[in-house]
Design an enzyme around this catalytic site. Structure first.
Site, PDB file in Angstrom:
ATOM      1  N   LYS A 155       0.807  -1.215   0.000  1.00 52.74           N
ATOM      2  CA  LYS A 155       0.000   0.000   0.000  1.00 52.74           C
ATOM      3  C   LYS A 155       0.850   1.280   0.000  1.00 52.74           C
ATOM      4  CE  LYS A 155      -3.877  -2.247   2.335  1.00 52.74           C
ATOM      5  NZ  LYS A 155      -4.772  -2.179   3.511  1.00 52.74           N
ATOM      6  N   TYR A 172     -12.387  -2.354  -3.906  1.00 54.92           N
ATOM      7  CA  TYR A 172     -12.953  -2.332  -2.553  1.00 54.92           C
ATOM      8  C   TYR A 172     -14.483  -2.217  -2.567  1.00 54.92           C
ATOM      9  CZ  TYR A 172      -8.245  -2.021  -0.742  1.00 54.92           C
ATOM     10  OH  TYR A 172      -6.936  -2.294  -0.421  1.00 54.92           O
ATOM     11  N   ARG A 193      -1.446 -14.580   4.525  1.00 57.31           N
ATOM     12  CA  ARG A 193      -2.205 -13.940   5.605  1.00 57.31           C
ATOM     13  C   ARG A 193      -1.438 -14.049   6.926  1.00 57.31           C
ATOM     14  NH1 ARG A 193      -6.534 -11.748   4.066  1.00 57.31           N
ATOM     15  NH2 ARG A 193      -7.626 -11.651   6.049  1.00 57.31           N
ATOM     16  N   THR A 248      -4.673  -7.200  11.089  1.00 65.14           N
ATOM     17  CA  THR A 248      -4.919  -5.871  10.517  1.00 65.14           C
ATOM     18  C   THR A 248      -4.465  -4.769  11.467  1.00 65.14           C
ATOM     19  OG1 THR A 248      -6.806  -6.763   9.312  1.00 65.14           O
ATOM     20  CG2 THR A 248      -6.707  -4.376   9.541  1.00 65.14           C
ATOM     21  N   ARG A 273       2.967  -6.496   9.189  1.00 67.54           N
ATOM     22  CA  ARG A 273       2.264  -5.393   9.852  1.00 67.54           C
ATOM     23  C   ARG A 273       2.869  -5.043  11.205  1.00 67.54           C
ATOM     24  NH1 ARG A 273      -3.523  -7.521   7.723  1.00 67.54           N
ATOM     25  NH2 ARG A 273      -3.578  -6.318   5.786  1.00 67.54           N
ATOM     26  N   ASN A 299      -1.878   0.002   7.008  1.00 75.22           N
ATOM     27  CA  ASN A 299      -1.319  -1.263   7.482  1.00 75.22           C
ATOM     28  C   ASN A 299      -0.398  -1.952   6.478  1.00 75.22           C
ATOM     29  OD1 ASN A 299      -3.138  -2.418   5.689  1.00 75.22           O
ATOM     30  ND2 ASN A 299      -4.594  -3.006   7.276  1.00 75.22           N
ATOM     31  N   HIS A 319      -2.099  -5.618   1.612  1.00 73.81           N
ATOM     32  CA  HIS A 319      -3.373  -6.310   1.432  1.00 73.81           C
ATOM     33  C   HIS A 319      -3.056  -7.700   0.928  1.00 73.81           C
ATOM     34  CE1 HIS A 319      -7.293  -7.496  -0.180  1.00 73.81           C
ATOM     35  NE2 HIS A 319      -6.604  -7.928  -1.225  1.00 73.81           N
ATOM     36  N   GLU A 379      -9.114 -10.830  -7.876  1.00 77.56           N
ATOM     37  CA  GLU A 379      -8.211  -9.700  -7.648  1.00 77.56           C
ATOM     38  C   GLU A 379      -7.035  -9.716  -8.621  1.00 77.56           C
ATOM     39  OE1 GLU A 379      -9.226  -9.027  -2.915  1.00 77.56           O
ATOM     40  OE2 GLU A 379      -7.381 -10.085  -3.443  1.00 77.56           O
TER      41      GLU A 379
END
Length: 140
Positions: free
Chosen positions: A11, A51, A87, A93, A104, A114, A117, A128
């Site tokens: 991000k 999103y 993940r 998160t 993170r 954070n 994604h 995606e």
């Protein structure tokens, strides 16, 4: 466990701080291969589509603004159980609740900023990935 693919976004808060290499190192250390990667400036339309599941939520506009505020790095990751593995590597998160050594915990600024994604399921990953990559851009 089967070899699968997942989708990742580094991000704007991560690219702004030149963390692409550090995050990629954590991804690769976890046994995932980066089979496609490009740095883009997400358009408002792309962010709203991506999103869209959150459109009715109060944070939707802020999320779209954030994701279009600077460059991002979109990626396709491949490996055994890639969705769950990534993940785990990302961490919770909320960076204050993320496990030590996760992306993170190490790099996120806040719940909103954070750093990364990752897809939540193989089916979501396929959708995606298709939004940002054509088949010939993914080299496994």
């Amino acid at each position: 466990m089967a070899i699968e693919r997942t989708f990742s976004i580094l991000k704007p808060d991560a690219t702004e701080r030149n963390l692409t290499g550090a995050i990629n190192a954590l991804i690769e250390k976890a046994g995932l291969r980066i089979v496609a990667q490009k740095r883009i400036r997400m358009t408002r339309e792309q962010a709203e589509t991506f999103y869209g599941v959150h459109k009715a939520r109060p944070f939707f506009g802020e999320l779209v603004d954030f994701m279009t505020s600077g460059p991002v790095v979109v990626q396709v990751l491949e490996g055994e159980g890639a969705v769950l593995k990534y993940r785990d590597v990302m961490g919770a998160t909320d960076p204050s609740k993320a496990a030590d050594g996760t992306i993170r915990k190490l790099h996120a600024k806040s719940i909103g900023e954070n750093s990364v994604h990752g897809s939540d399921a193989a089916e979501t990953a396929a959708i995606e990935i298709a939004q940002f990559f054509s088949g010939n851009e993914i080299v496994g």
